[in-house]
Design an enzyme around this catalytic site. Structure first.
Site, PDB file in Angstrom:
ATOM      1  N   LYS A  25      88.121 124.961  48.098  1.00  0.00           N
ATOM      2  CA  LYS A  25      89.335 124.139  48.025  1.00  0.00           C
ATOM      3  C   LYS A  25      90.215 124.612  46.891  1.00  0.00           C
ATOM      4  O   LYS A  25      89.718 125.061  45.860  1.00  0.00           O
ATOM      5  CB  LYS A  25      88.955 122.707  47.675  1.00  0.00           C
ATOM      6  CG  LYS A  25      88.420 121.918  48.792  1.00  0.00           C
ATOM      7  CD  LYS A  25      88.415 120.451  48.383  1.00  0.00           C
ATOM      8  CE  LYS A  25      87.962 119.618  49.549  1.00  0.00           C
ATOM      9  NZ  LYS A  25      86.558 119.892  49.881  1.00  0.00           N
ATOM     10  N   GLU A  42      73.019 120.735  52.929  1.00  0.00           N
ATOM     11  CA  GLU A  42      72.991 120.044  51.630  1.00  0.00           C
ATOM     12  C   GLU A  42      73.186 118.535  51.800  1.00  0.00           C
ATOM     13  O   GLU A  42      73.537 118.049  52.883  1.00  0.00           O
ATOM     14  CB  GLU A  42      74.071 120.600  50.691  1.00  0.00           C
ATOM     15  CG  GLU A  42      75.494 120.394  51.197  1.00  0.00           C
ATOM     16  CD  GLU A  42      76.527 120.285  50.083  1.00  0.00           C
ATOM     17  OE1 GLU A  42      76.293 119.520  49.125  1.00  0.00           O
ATOM     18  OE2 GLU A  42      77.577 120.946  50.186  1.00  0.00           O
TER      19      GLU A  42
HETATM   20  N1  PSU Z   1      83.322 121.124  47.607  1.00  0.00           N
HETATM   21  C1  PSU Z   1      83.622 120.494  48.754  1.00  0.00           C
HETATM   22  N2  PSU Z   1      82.802 119.512  49.221  1.00  0.00           N
HETATM   23  C2  PSU Z   1      81.672 119.152  48.543  1.00  0.00           C
HETATM   24  C3  PSU Z   1      81.365 119.824  47.328  1.00  0.00           C
HETATM   25  C4  PSU Z   1      82.210 120.806  46.905  1.00  0.00           C
HETATM   26  O1  PSU Z   1      84.625 120.811  49.370  1.00  0.00           O
HETATM   27  O2  PSU Z   1      80.957 118.227  48.986  1.00  0.00           O
HETATM   28  C5  PSU Z   1      80.106 119.485  46.596  1.00  0.00           C
HETATM   29  C6  PSU Z   1      79.005 120.522  46.912  1.00  0.00           C
HETATM   30  O3  PSU Z   1      77.750 119.864  46.947  1.00  0.00           O
HETATM   31  C7  PSU Z   1      79.082 121.453  45.712  1.00  0.00           C
HETATM   32  C8  PSU Z   1      79.409 120.482  44.613  1.00  0.00           C
HETATM   33  O4  PSU Z   1      77.884 122.134  45.457  1.00  0.00           O
HETATM   34  O5  PSU Z   1      80.341 119.574  45.201  1.00  0.00           O
HETATM   35  C9  PSU Z   1      79.995 121.175  43.415  1.00  0.00           C
HETATM   36  O6  PSU Z   1      80.073 120.272  42.355  1.00  0.00           O
HETATM   37  P1  PSU Z   1      80.453 120.834  40.885  1.00  0.00           P
HETATM   38  O7  PSU Z   1      81.878 121.268  41.040  1.00  0.00           O
HETATM   39  O8  PSU Z   1      80.284 119.639  39.990  1.00  0.00           O
HETATM   40  O9  PSU Z   1      79.498 121.941  40.604  1.00  0.00           O
END
Ligand code: PSU
Ligand code: MN
Length: 306
Positions: free
Chosen positions: A162, A28
Site C-alpha cells: 500500500k 496469515e
Molecule cells: N498490509 C495490508 N494488510 C495487512 C497488513 C499489512 O495491506 O493486514 C498486516 C500484515 O499482517 C503485515 C502487518 O504483516 O500488517 C505489518 O505490520 P507492521 O507494519 O506493524 O509490521
C-alpha cells in the site's frame, strides 16, 4: 518434506498433505484480527480457504491460540480471531511472549512466514506486506516483514504494498536484503488497491511455473530467504491511484493527529481507509486476496510438481 517442529500444532490434514508432498498454502491471521472489520474478515478467511481447496491445495491458516502456534484452523478458531478483542498482533518479537502467557495472537506476515517455514510450507498468500513507512528516516518504522523476507525460505504472494508505505524505499530495502521481487505479468510494482505504483518491478514472471523454478533454483543453491511475488489486483476491482492517494493522505494525517505509531500504525491506517471509502476499499481488499490465493495455489502446485 521435513517433520513439522514439535512446538507446532499442525492439523492432521496439513500434516498428511506435507508428508505426501501435496501442495499446501499458508495464510496469515493479522489480516483477520487487525486488517478487516467483522464479519467480513471471517467470511473472507473462510472463503479463501474454500477457494484454495477448490484449486486442489490444502489451506493452512496460522495463528497462536492459547499460547500454541497452530497451523491449520477450524471455523470456530477463525471466528474467535475475527471477533474477539483479545487477540494480540504478533510479529516475530512477540511470538515468545504470547506463547509464555498462553494468550491468543494473530500472526503478521513475518511471524506467519517463520511458522510456515518451521512447518515446511513454502508458499504463503496474503493481501499486502509491511514495509518502509513514509517518514521512516525520522521514525525508523520499517516492518519486520522485510527482515523476515531476508532470512526465511517462503514465497509470499501479495498485491504489492500500500502507498501508506514508501514504496520506492521498500523496494530499495528488499534489494539490499537480497529478496527477489517478482512482478506477475507486470513491469510496474503494484500498489495494493491500484495496479500500478509507478515504480519498476525488478524481475518479471509470466506464469506460476517460472516462479516455482526460481524458488527451486534459489533454495537448491542455499540462497536463504524469501521471494516476493507481486500480483496486481484485477482491473475491474482496482481503485485508481489518483483516487486512493488523497484518501491515504487523509488517513496518514488522521494518524499523526491521533499520535498513533509503532505496531498500531498499520491497523489504524487500514481501518481508517475502510471508513473514509465507505467500504469500497474493503471490497477491493477482499478481491485482491482471492486473486492472490488463486495465483498462490498455482505456484504451490507447480513447486510441488518439480
Ligand atoms: N498490509 C495490508 N494488510 C495487512 C497488513 C499489512 O495491506 O493486514 C498486516 C500484515 O499482517 C503485515 C502487518 O504483516 O500488517 C505489518 O505490520 P507492521 O507494519 O506493524 O509490521
Ligand atoms: Mn512498524
Amino acid at each position: 518434506m521435513s517433520n513439522p517442529h514439535p512446538a507446532l500444532e499442525v492439523t492432521a490434514e496439513v500434516r498428511s498433505a506435507l508428508q505426501s508432498g501435496r501442495p499446501v498454502v499458508a495464510l496469515e491471521s493479522t489480516i483477520i484480527s487487525h486488517g478487516m472489520p467483522y464479519p467480513q474478515n471471517v467470511e473472507t478467511a473462510r472463503g479463501v480457504e474454500q477457494l484454495l481447496r477448490d484449486e486442489g491445495v490444502v489451506p493452512a491458516t496460522i495463528a497462536i491460540l492459547h499460547g500454541r502456534p497452530r497451523v491449520g484452523l477450524t471455523t470456530p478458531d477463525l471466528e474467535l480471531l475475527g471477533s474477539s478483542g483479545d487477540v494480540a498482533k504478533v510479529s516475530i518479537r512477540d511470538i515468545p511472549y504470547v506463547m509464555a502467557r498462553r494468550a491468543h495472537g494473530a500472526t503478521t506476515v513475518a511471524a506467519t512466514m517463520r511458522i510456515a517455514a518451521l512447518a515446511g510450507i513454502p508458499v504463503f498468500v496474503t493481501g499486502g506486506i509491511g514495509g518502509v513507512h513514509r517518514g521512516a528516516g525520522e521514525t525508523f518504522d520499517v516492518s519486520a516483514d522485510l527482515e523476515e523476507l531476508a532470512r526465511t525460505d517462503v514465497t509470499v504472494v501479495s498485491a504489492g504494498v500500500k502507498s501508506i508505505l514508501d514504496i520506492g524505499l521498500t523496494l530499495e530495502r528488499l534489494e539490499t536484503l537480497g529478496v527477489p521481487v517478482l512482478g506477475y505479468r507486470t513491469d510496474d510494482f503494484p500498489a495494493f488497491y491500484s495496479r500500478h505504483s509507478g515504480q519498476p518491478v525488478p524481475l518479471r514472471v509470466e506464469d506460476p511455473e517460472e516462479a516455482a523454478a526460481l524458488m527451486h533454483a534459489k533454495w537448491d543453491l542455499g540462497l536463504r530467504g524469501g521471494v516476493l511475488l507481486a500480483n496486481p489486483v484485477p482491473e475491474e476491482e482496482e481503485i485508481p491511484s489518483e483516487r486512493i492517494s488523497a484518501i491515504i493522505d487523509q488517513a496518514l494525517a488522521d494518524m499523526a493527529a491521533a499520535g498513533i505509531s509503532g505496531k498500531e500504525a498499520t491497523p489504524f491506517l487500514l481501518g481508517r481507509i475502510v471508513e473514509i471509502t465507505g467500504g469500497e476499499s474493503l471490497r477491493t481488499n477482499i478481491a485482491l486476496v482471492r486473486n492472490n490465493a488463486r495465483l498462490g495455489a498455482a505456484v504451490a502446485r507447480a513447486y510441488a510438481a518439480e
